[in-house]
Enzyme design. Sequence first.
Site, short mmCIF file in Angstrom:
data_model
loop_
_atom_site.label_atom_id
_atom_site.label_comp_id
_atom_site.label_asym_id
_atom_site.label_seq_id
_atom_site.Cartn_x
_atom_site.Cartn_y
_atom_site.Cartn_z
N ASP A 33 -28.06 -45.98 33.28
CA ASP A 33 -29.21 -45.40 33.97
C ASP A 33 -28.72 -44.51 35.11
OD1 ASP A 33 -32.47 -46.35 34.17
OD2 ASP A 33 -31.61 -45.22 35.84
N ILE A 34 -29.32 -43.35 35.26
CA ILE A 34 -28.90 -42.37 36.27
C ILE A 34 -29.22 -42.87 37.68
CG2 ILE A 34 -31.02 -40.98 36.46
CD1 ILE A 34 -29.22 -38.50 36.02
N ASN A 83 -40.58 -51.51 30.32
CA ASN A 83 -41.76 -51.07 31.05
C ASN A 83 -42.68 -50.36 30.06
OD1 ASN A 83 -40.81 -51.99 33.56
ND2 ASN A 83 -39.63 -50.11 33.87
N GLN A 113 -43.49 -47.21 33.66
CA GLN A 113 -42.83 -46.39 32.62
C GLN A 113 -42.95 -44.92 32.99
OE1 GLN A 113 -44.23 -46.93 28.57
NE2 GLN A 113 -42.50 -45.76 27.73
N HIS A 141 -37.43 -47.65 25.34
CA HIS A 141 -36.11 -47.99 25.89
C HIS A 141 -36.14 -49.38 26.49
CE1 HIS A 141 -38.42 -45.92 29.04
NE2 HIS A 141 -37.81 -46.69 29.91
N HIS A 164 -34.31 -51.66 29.30
CA HIS A 164 -33.39 -51.72 30.43
C HIS A 164 -32.61 -53.02 30.32
CE1 HIS A 164 -35.57 -48.75 33.14
NE2 HIS A 164 -36.56 -49.05 32.33
P1 AMP Z 1 -38.88 -46.22 32.86
O1 AMP Z 1 -39.28 -45.99 34.30
O2 AMP Z 1 -38.99 -47.65 32.42
O3 AMP Z 1 -39.60 -45.26 31.94
O4 AMP Z 1 -37.32 -45.92 32.77
C1 AMP Z 1 -36.80 -44.63 32.71
C2 AMP Z 1 -35.41 -44.72 33.27
O5 AMP Z 1 -34.71 -43.58 32.88
C3 AMP Z 1 -35.36 -44.79 34.81
O6 AMP Z 1 -34.71 -46.01 35.20
C4 AMP Z 1 -34.54 -43.56 35.18
O7 AMP Z 1 -33.66 -43.78 36.27
C5 AMP Z 1 -33.78 -43.27 33.89
N1 AMP Z 1 -33.37 -41.89 33.69
C6 AMP Z 1 -34.10 -40.77 33.90
N2 AMP Z 1 -33.38 -39.68 33.56
C7 AMP Z 1 -32.17 -40.12 33.13
C8 AMP Z 1 -30.99 -39.48 32.65
N3 AMP Z 1 -30.90 -38.14 32.52
N4 AMP Z 1 -29.93 -40.25 32.31
C9 AMP Z 1 -30.00 -41.59 32.44
N5 AMP Z 1 -31.09 -42.26 32.87
C10 AMP Z 1 -32.16 -41.54 33.21
#
Ligand code: AMP
Length: 119
Positions: free
Chosen positions: A35-36, A92, A99, A105, A107
């Site tokens: 995760d970024i 989420n 979400q 996805h 986590h």
């Molecule tokens: P959610 O909030 O459950 O939809 O999770 C989306 C996740 O994607 C969040 O934890 C973000 O930090 C992560 N995210 C967004 N963009 C990227 C990216 N380019 N690379 C890796 N993780 C990302």
Amino acid sequence: MAGEPQSDCLFCKIVSGAIPATVVRETETTVAFRDINPQAPTHVLVIPKVHYPDGASLAVAEPGIAADVLREAGQIAADEKIEEYGYRIVFNTGAGAGQTVFHAHAHVLGGRGLQWPPG
Ligand code: AMP
Ligand code: ZN
């Protein structure tokens, strides 16, 4: 068609390689990457290569791939050595639950104590 790549989807772009990610594992049906914006020492996302908006709709359409996502989540926990202490797999689902990316996805979170109930 259901499951097809979506041109406006961030995670479809990670699957295709159009957007880079720190990939830790890949299978025929899944990709796992860091995760970024990590919320724990280990914070890895496991996604199906096919596009469905959330984990539950993936399970309805592609139960085998939903199982692949869960199996990979467990493998990440083993690889990251967070299995013994305990870790969390989170889907989420819906904006109200946090979400932000509408491509299914999981986590995988661990490496620190995790509060229950979550916020
Ligand atoms: P959610 O909030 O459950 O939809 O999770 C989306 C996740 O994607 C969040 O934890 C973000 O930090 C992560 N995210 C967004 N963009 C990227 C990216 N380019 N690379 C890796 N993780 C990302
Ligand atoms: Zn997608």
